[in-house]
Design a protein around this motif. Structure first.
Motif, PDB file in Angstrom:
ATOM      1  N   THR A   1      -9.059   6.732  -9.010  1.00  0.00           N
ATOM      2  CA  THR A   1      -8.798   5.736 -10.050  1.00  0.00           C
ATOM      3  C   THR A   1      -8.873   4.339  -9.443  1.00  0.00           C
ATOM      4  OG1 THR A   1      -6.386   5.861  -9.727  1.00  0.00           O
ATOM      5  CG2 THR A   1      -7.359   7.290 -11.413  1.00  0.00           C
ATOM      6  N   ASP A   2      -9.168   3.369 -10.302  1.00  0.00           N
ATOM      7  CA  ASP A   2      -9.350   1.995  -9.837  1.00  0.00           C
ATOM      8  C   ASP A   2      -8.019   1.241  -9.831  1.00  0.00           C
ATOM      9  OD1 ASP A   2      -8.794   1.284 -12.484  1.00  0.00           O
ATOM     10  OD2 ASP A   2     -10.899   0.898 -12.993  1.00  0.00           O
ATOM     11  N   ALA A   3      -8.099  -0.056  -9.691  1.00  0.00           N
ATOM     12  CA  ALA A   3      -6.893  -0.879  -9.602  1.00  0.00           C
ATOM     13  C   ALA A   3      -6.063  -0.849 -10.876  1.00  0.00           C
ATOM     14  CB  ALA A   3      -7.271  -2.324  -9.262  1.00  0.00           C
ATOM     15  N   ASN A   4      -6.666  -0.428 -11.983  1.00  0.00           N
ATOM     16  CA  ASN A   4      -5.950  -0.304 -13.259  1.00  0.00           C
ATOM     17  C   ASN A   4      -5.550   1.142 -13.556  1.00  0.00           C
ATOM     18  OD1 ASN A   4      -6.227  -3.119 -14.016  1.00  0.00           O
ATOM     19  ND2 ASN A   4      -8.406  -2.666 -14.358  1.00  0.00           N
ATOM     20  N   GLY A   5      -5.771   2.022 -12.596  1.00  0.00           N
ATOM     21  CA  GLY A   5      -5.420   3.421 -12.795  1.00  0.00           C
ATOM     22  C   GLY A   5      -6.396   4.178 -13.673  1.00  0.00           C
ATOM     23  N   LEU A   6      -7.596   3.644 -13.856  1.00  0.00           N
ATOM     24  CA  LEU A   6      -8.604   4.274 -14.695  1.00  0.00           C
ATOM     25  C   LEU A   6      -9.692   4.913 -13.842  1.00  0.00           C
ATOM     26  CD1 LEU A   6      -8.957   1.508 -17.438  1.00  0.00           C
ATOM     27  CD2 LEU A   6      -7.721   3.687 -17.609  1.00  0.00           C
ATOM     28  N   PRO A   7     -10.298   5.983 -14.334  1.00  0.00           N
ATOM     29  CA  PRO A   7     -11.359   6.632 -13.558  1.00  0.00           C
ATOM     30  C   PRO A   7     -12.612   5.761 -13.484  1.00  0.00           C
ATOM     31  CG  PRO A   7     -11.172   7.633 -15.724  1.00  0.00           C
ATOM     32  CD  PRO A   7     -10.018   6.690 -15.605  1.00  0.00           C
ATOM     33  N   TYR A   8     -13.418   6.010 -12.473  1.00  0.00           N
ATOM     34  CA  TYR A   8     -14.693   5.321 -12.327  1.00  0.00           C
ATOM     35  C   TYR A   8     -15.720   6.022 -13.220  1.00  0.00           C
ATOM     36  CZ  TYR A   8     -12.737   2.951  -8.219  1.00  0.00           C
ATOM     37  OH  TYR A   8     -11.966   2.179  -7.361  1.00  0.00           O
ATOM     38  N   LEU A   9     -15.877   5.517 -14.429  1.00  0.00           N
ATOM     39  CA  LEU A   9     -16.718   6.207 -15.413  1.00  0.00           C
ATOM     40  C   LEU A   9     -18.184   6.216 -15.022  1.00  0.00           C
ATOM     41  CD1 LEU A   9     -15.109   5.009 -18.776  1.00  0.00           C
ATOM     42  CD2 LEU A   9     -14.615   7.070 -17.429  1.00  0.00           C
ATOM     43  N   ASN A  10     -18.595   5.268 -14.221  1.00  0.00           N
ATOM     44  CA  ASN A  10     -19.985   5.226 -13.760  1.00  0.00           C
ATOM     45  C   ASN A  10     -20.101   5.569 -12.275  1.00  0.00           C
ATOM     46  OD1 ASN A  10     -21.000   4.337 -16.303  1.00  0.00           O
ATOM     47  ND2 ASN A  10     -20.287   2.272 -15.835  1.00  0.00           N
ATOM     48  N   GLY A  11     -19.048   6.139 -11.720  1.00  0.00           N
ATOM     49  CA  GLY A  11     -19.039   6.420 -10.295  1.00  0.00           C
ATOM     50  C   GLY A  11     -18.629   5.195  -9.501  1.00  0.00           C
ATOM     51  N   SER A  12     -17.930   5.408  -8.396  1.00  0.00           N
ATOM     52  CA  SER A  12     -17.500   4.284  -7.570  1.00  0.00           C
ATOM     53  C   SER A  12     -18.680   3.757  -6.760  1.00  0.00           C
ATOM     54  CB  SER A  12     -16.372   4.713  -6.633  1.00  0.00           C
ATOM     55  OG  SER A  12     -16.827   5.730  -5.756  1.00  0.00           O
ATOM     56  N   SER A  13     -18.630   2.504  -6.432  1.00  0.00           N
ATOM     57  CA  SER A  13     -19.734   1.871  -5.713  1.00  0.00           C
ATOM     58  C   SER A  13     -19.455   1.693  -4.226  1.00  0.00           C
ATOM     59  CB  SER A  13     -20.042   0.499  -6.330  1.00  0.00           C
ATOM     60  OG  SER A  13     -18.891  -0.339  -6.278  1.00  0.00           O
ATOM     61  N   ASP A  14     -18.246   2.085  -3.762  1.00  0.00           N
ATOM     62  CA  ASP A  14     -17.916   1.839  -2.353  1.00  0.00           C
ATOM     63  C   ASP A  14     -18.322   2.985  -1.429  1.00  0.00           C
ATOM     64  OD1 ASP A  14     -16.058   3.801  -2.929  1.00  0.00           O
ATOM     65  OD2 ASP A  14     -14.322   2.466  -2.870  1.00  0.00           O
ATOM     66  N   GLY A  15     -18.787   4.096  -2.023  1.00  0.00           N
ATOM     67  CA  GLY A  15     -19.265   5.206  -1.209  1.00  0.00           C
ATOM     68  C   GLY A  15     -18.179   6.024  -0.534  1.00  0.00           C
TER      69      GLY A  15
END
Length: 558
Positions: A325-339
């Protein structure tokens, strides 16, 4: 002899065991001799009708052809999750149950054992349903209201099996209780749309005839029919009807979300909260009463806590990373970009706590035990992520430790959970682009359950907030349009229902399965080298009719 005829013979043999009053001829003669007054007023009483229904319900136990066939039993489609981006076959190696490995890498052939197991299991079960319907209908000693309700139970069960066929096979024969010789039914007699129509009509009729509740646990009520119909409607993109019937389940106020996500793995909560359609199991009787399908997937378990299981059905790295989950606690709907990947317990990003309720992770608790390398049967090949959901704590009084099958318990197998129904309605609303705020509320309610489940005082322990950074946020109203909502509900289905045998079928009905799975083969091959060169094509989505069934059926299936 046609294989369906053999299955019918077994069915009638089994049915006569449960209803001894119709055992006037041998099982071998039942299909070859013209019936003469088999179902009469004196033979089919209300009690005997229930015996016939019991014989049909018993097919859900999935252990009537053998251990291997229980892998492809009618109740748990984990072998199809292996075809998706969620799961690995697991076990000792790729040659162990190699026919499943073929599915894992997109190699679908007509002689695959899973195809044949599914075909046999489902027609065996359908035949018992038809036998029960005929027996109940023939009786004059059962009241009209009871007769209608009993038949509706069996039509709902039959619809479940036929829907399983619809999702798995491109073509198959359809026959109901009025067909006197199923061995003559062609696989191309009806179109897929026509068969879907038969299934739906059975479920609509059953919803109207079934009571709101049953006195016996496990028997179907009207909301089982409604929830199953909503699932069929989603598969056929009938969004309006899916909304309607999922709404009936929700507005009944008979169900609610679990207080804690872990509760679905506690036998003491059988038939409570989210349990809409569930199979009853027992650890007090013979092994045939255990959930053999899931027991064979039990983790290896250090110290032989469950009995060393086969450790099939492990999660992919792709699924594990979906719980970020991201900084808002939401999933990465398009996939994370940090690898980055969640490869250890001390991953420095946020994760959804459902990860640790669903999967074993080295360095994290498993039902208050420390999960480590010794729990993994083949760590190098298949990794560490054994499934948790079907297994209570090994100390639970409902668990039978150290025996075969491994991890055996009286935990029910829930075929349809209330959270699934909520997501069905949310998806139906989103696809119609209506009441998007209601859909957002339904999704966020499920996410709230995940958030409140992080409770260090709740036992047994599966989460450790001192190690993992758990964060589940709510979807905001800002920018909540159809596209955003569609991606959100699809991700929520993946996270909430992970390792419950639904992912492959969701990808198929969304029309994204080929693209998603082929991209997965490329990304997952970094962790599992056997995926290199794997490929899925459009003509491999559905199973062909098993070759031995074609051979035994003459020209009926060609």
């Amino acid at each position: 002899m046609n294989n369906i005829k053999n299955i019918l013979r077994k069915t009638l043999c089994a049915a006569t065991v449960c209803a001894a009053s119709i055992c006037s001829v041998s099982c071998d003669d039942l299909l070859d001799t013209k019936p003469q007054g088999v179902f009469t007023d004196s033979q089919i009483s209300g009690e005997e009708a229930v015996d016939l229904m019991t014989a049909a319900y018993a097919t859900l136990l999935n252990h009537y052809f053998g251990n291997n066939e229980s892998f492809a039993g009618p109740i748990n489609n984990w072998v199809f999750d292996v075809r998706s981006d969620d799961a690995l076959k697991g076990g000792d190696g790729v040659t162990m149950e190699g026919y499943m490995h073929q599915l894992e890498v997109g190699n679908v052939q007509s002689d695959n054992d899973v195809a044949n197991f599914k075909w046999r299991n489902n027609y065996f079960s359908i035949s018992r349903c038809n036998t029960a319907i005929r027996g109940i209908a023939a009786s004059t000693s059962i009241s009209d209201s009871d007769k209608a309700s009993y038949i509706a139970e069996m039509k709902t069960l039959r619809a479940y099996y036929y829907f399983d066929m619809l999702r798995i096979f491109k073509k198959f024969p359809y026959f109901d209780e009025t067909v006197t010789n199923p061995s003559e039914c062609r696989a191309d007699q009806y179109t897929r749309d026509e068969m879907a129509g038969f299934i739906k009509q059975d479920l609509r009729d059953s919803y109207a005839a079934l009571p709101e509740s049953q006195t016996q646990a496990g028997r179907f009520n009207k909301y089982v029919a409604a929830a199953l119909l909503a699932r069929v409607d989603l598969f056929t993109s009938d969004w309006a009807e899916a909304e309607e019937y999922a709404g009936y389940v929700i507005s009944s106020n008979k169900y609610e979300l679990y207080p804690n996500f872990l509760d679905m793995s506690k036998p003491e909560y059988n038939n409570m909260y989210e349990s809409v359609m569930a199979i009853q199991f027992s650890s007090a009787n013979s092994p045939d009463q255990y959930n053999f399908n899931n027991c064979l997937n039990c983790t290896w378990s250090e110290g032989n806590l469950y009995g060393n299981g086969d450790d099939f059905y492990l999660a992919s790295q792709n699924l594990v990373d979906a719980f970020r989950t991201d900084a808002n606690g939401l999933p990465y709907l398009n996939g994370s970009s940090d690898g980055k990947h969640i490869e250890s317990a001390d991953f420095d990003g946020n994760v959804d706590p459902r990860l640790d309720f669903t999967l074993g992770r080295i360095g994290m608790p498993w039902r208050s035990h420390m999960y480590n390398e010794k729990w993994c049967r083949n760590l190098e090949l298949y990794g560490q992520y054994s499934g948790k959901k079907p297994y209570p704590a090994p100390e639970s009084p409902y668990v039978k430790p150290g025996i075969v099958p491994w991890g055996a318990s009286s935990l029910n197998c829930i075929l349809i959970r209330y959270a699934d129904v909520m997501l069905m309605k949310a998806e139906a609303l989103i696809e119609q682009n209506k009441n998007l705020e209601e859909a957002r509320t339904l999704i966020n309610d499920i996410r709230s359950k995940a958030d409140r489940s992080v409770d260090p005082a709740y036992e047994p322990l599966d989460c450790n907030p001192m190690i993992a950074s758990y964060y589940v946020g709510q979807y905001p109203a800002t920018a909540w349009n159809q596209d955003y909502a569609r991606r959100a509900v699809r991700m929520e289905r993946r996270l909430e229902l992970a390792m419950e045998g639904l992912r492959w079928f969701d990808l198929v009905r969304w029309g994204t399965v080929v693209e998603t799975v082929n991209a997965y083969y490329v990304s997952e091959s970094k962790f599992r080298s056997y995926y290199q060169g794997a490929n899925l094509s459009e003509d491999e989505i559905y199973f062909p009719i098993p070759v031995n069934q074609v051979d035994n059926a003459g020209d009926l299936y060609k």
